[in-house]
Motif scaffolding. Sequence first.
Motif, mmCIF file in Angstrom:
data_model
loop_
_atom_site.group_PDB
_atom_site.id
_atom_site.type_symbol
_atom_site.label_atom_id
_atom_site.label_comp_id
_atom_site.label_asym_id
_atom_site.label_seq_id
_atom_site.Cartn_x
_atom_site.Cartn_y
_atom_site.Cartn_z
ATOM 1 N N ASP A 68 53.832 81.641 30.281
ATOM 2 C CA ASP A 68 53.647 80.749 29.318
ATOM 3 C C ASP A 68 52.709 81.674 28.158
ATOM 4 N N VAL A 69 53.200 81.679 26.959
ATOM 5 C CA VAL A 69 52.592 82.272 26.161
ATOM 6 C C VAL A 69 52.838 81.404 24.657
ATOM 7 N N PRO A 70 52.100 81.509 23.537
ATOM 8 C CA PRO A 70 52.285 80.716 22.332
ATOM 9 C C PRO A 70 52.960 81.609 21.451
ATOM 10 N N ALA A 71 54.137 80.843 21.039
ATOM 11 C CA ALA A 71 55.309 81.565 20.573
ATOM 12 C C ALA A 71 54.867 82.181 19.134
ATOM 13 N N HIS A 72 54.098 81.525 18.397
ATOM 14 C CA HIS A 72 53.697 81.809 17.365
ATOM 15 C C HIS A 72 52.816 83.280 17.262
ATOM 16 N N CYS A 73 52.560 83.691 18.505
ATOM 17 C CA CYS A 73 51.852 85.058 18.726
ATOM 18 C C CYS A 73 52.837 85.802 18.864
ATOM 19 N N THR A 74 54.210 85.612 19.216
ATOM 20 C CA THR A 74 55.078 86.860 19.448
ATOM 21 C C THR A 74 55.982 87.035 18.701
ATOM 22 N N ALA A 75 56.708 88.118 18.734
ATOM 23 C CA ALA A 75 57.938 88.648 17.948
ATOM 24 C C ALA A 75 58.998 87.830 18.250
ATOM 25 N N SER A 76 59.279 87.553 19.574
ATOM 26 C CA SER A 76 60.610 86.727 19.625
ATOM 27 C C SER A 76 60.360 85.385 19.256
ATOM 28 N N GLY A 77 59.180 84.692 19.584
ATOM 29 C CA GLY A 77 58.837 83.288 19.141
ATOM 30 C C GLY A 77 59.159 83.383 17.346
ATOM 31 N N LYS A 78 58.574 84.225 16.769
ATOM 32 C CA LYS A 78 58.875 84.364 15.179
ATOM 33 C C LYS A 78 60.351 84.231 14.815
ATOM 34 N N VAL A 79 61.205 85.081 15.556
ATOM 35 C CA VAL A 79 62.713 84.977 15.351
ATOM 36 C C VAL A 79 63.361 83.731 15.473
ATOM 37 N N LEU A 80 62.747 83.090 16.878
ATOM 38 C CA LEU A 80 63.481 81.789 17.222
ATOM 39 C C LEU A 80 63.033 80.834 16.081
ATOM 40 N N TYR A 81 61.742 80.841 15.703
ATOM 41 C CA TYR A 81 61.208 79.972 14.546
ATOM 42 C C TYR A 81 61.908 80.169 13.149
ATOM 43 N N ALA A 82 62.024 81.511 12.873
ATOM 44 C CA ALA A 82 62.854 81.593 11.596
ATOM 45 C C ALA A 82 64.359 81.257 11.603
ATOM 46 N N SER A 83 64.903 81.250 12.683
ATOM 47 C CA SER A 83 66.157 80.873 12.738
ATOM 48 C C SER A 83 66.392 79.342 12.994
ATOM 49 N N GLY A 84 65.562 78.548 13.191
ATOM 50 C CA GLY A 84 65.536 77.259 13.400
ATOM 51 C C GLY A 84 66.061 77.091 14.986
ATOM 52 N N ALA A 85 66.099 77.955 15.756
ATOM 53 C CA ALA A 85 66.435 77.639 17.071
ATOM 54 C C ALA A 85 65.279 77.066 18.069
ATOM 55 N N LEU A 86 63.905 77.488 17.484
ATOM 56 C CA LEU A 86 62.814 76.852 18.217
ATOM 57 C C LEU A 86 62.177 76.030 17.093
ATOM 58 N N PRO A 87 61.880 74.747 17.375
ATOM 59 C CA PRO A 87 61.198 73.770 16.338
ATOM 60 C C PRO A 87 59.739 74.387 15.964
#
Length: 256
Positions: free
Chosen positions: A133-152
Motif C-alpha cells: 500500500d503506497v500513496p498514489a500521488h507519490c508514484t509515477a503509476s498513480g500520476k498516470v492513473l490520476y491524469a487519465s481519470g482512471a483513479l479519482p
Amino acid sequence: MAAQTGSQAVERASALLGLIVESGAPRTFSSLVDELGLAKSTTSRLLQALERSRLVYRDRTGAFRPGALFSLHAARPSALHDLSELARPTMEHLSELSRETVNLAVPRGGQLVSIDQVDSRYLVGATNWVGVDVPAHCTASGKVLYASGALPRPTGPLERRTAHSPVDRAQLEHALVEVRRRGWAASLDELEIGLTAVAAPVRTVDGSVVAAVSVSGPTSRINDYGITRLGDVLVAELRGLSALLGHQPGRKEGFA
C-alpha cells in the motif's frame, strides 16, 4: 466440405466480432456489411448467432455493441490475472532494456494496486511492490492513473513521504498537466529518497486507461539511463500491449 463451411463461418463470425469489439463505438449493420464485404443475409445470420451467445447486442438505435459476456469476464477477479499474463512479455522486455524493476499497477477501490512485478537485474534496489500500500500521488503509476481519470483524485491531506512528495494540490495538478502533455509520468525521490520511477498508460479498445506500467530503481541509475528516454521507451512499448487489448494506434494517444 461441411468442415470447410463450418470453419469459414467461424472465421467470418470472428471477423464480425473483432470489428464490433475493436471499433470503440457502436457499429451499424450497413457499416459491418460494407467493411467485411459479406452478403447482408450472411451478415444477419452471423450477428444473430453472436447475439444468442451474448457476444454482441443491439442497443436502442439498432447498432451493435460488445455483449454481456465481455462485461461478465471483466468483472471477475480472474480478469486481473489475465491482464498480468498478457502484460508479462512486455514487462520482461522492459526489464531487459532497463535492467530495473517493472511493475503493473491498476486502480482498485479508489487505490493504486500493484498486481505484478518483474524484478531488477541488480541486487541493489530490488523491492517487491506487489500488494504494498503506497500513496498514489507519490508514484509515477498513480500520476498516470490520476491524469487519465482512471483513479479519482485523492481527498483530504496528501501524505508526505519525503521532502519531495507533492503534498500541495496545485503542485500535484501541475504535475498531472505535464503527464498529459508528455504521455508518461515520473516520480523522483517522492516515495523514498533514492528511488525514481517512470510510468506510462495501458489502454483498452475505447482509449480508456486500465493500468500503468512503471520502471523503477535507484535515482542514480535511472538518471544515467535518462528519464525522458525511459519515458519514451515505455510509451512505445506499451502501445504494443494496448494493441493486444484492442486499442488502435493513433486513437486517443494522449490523455482526456
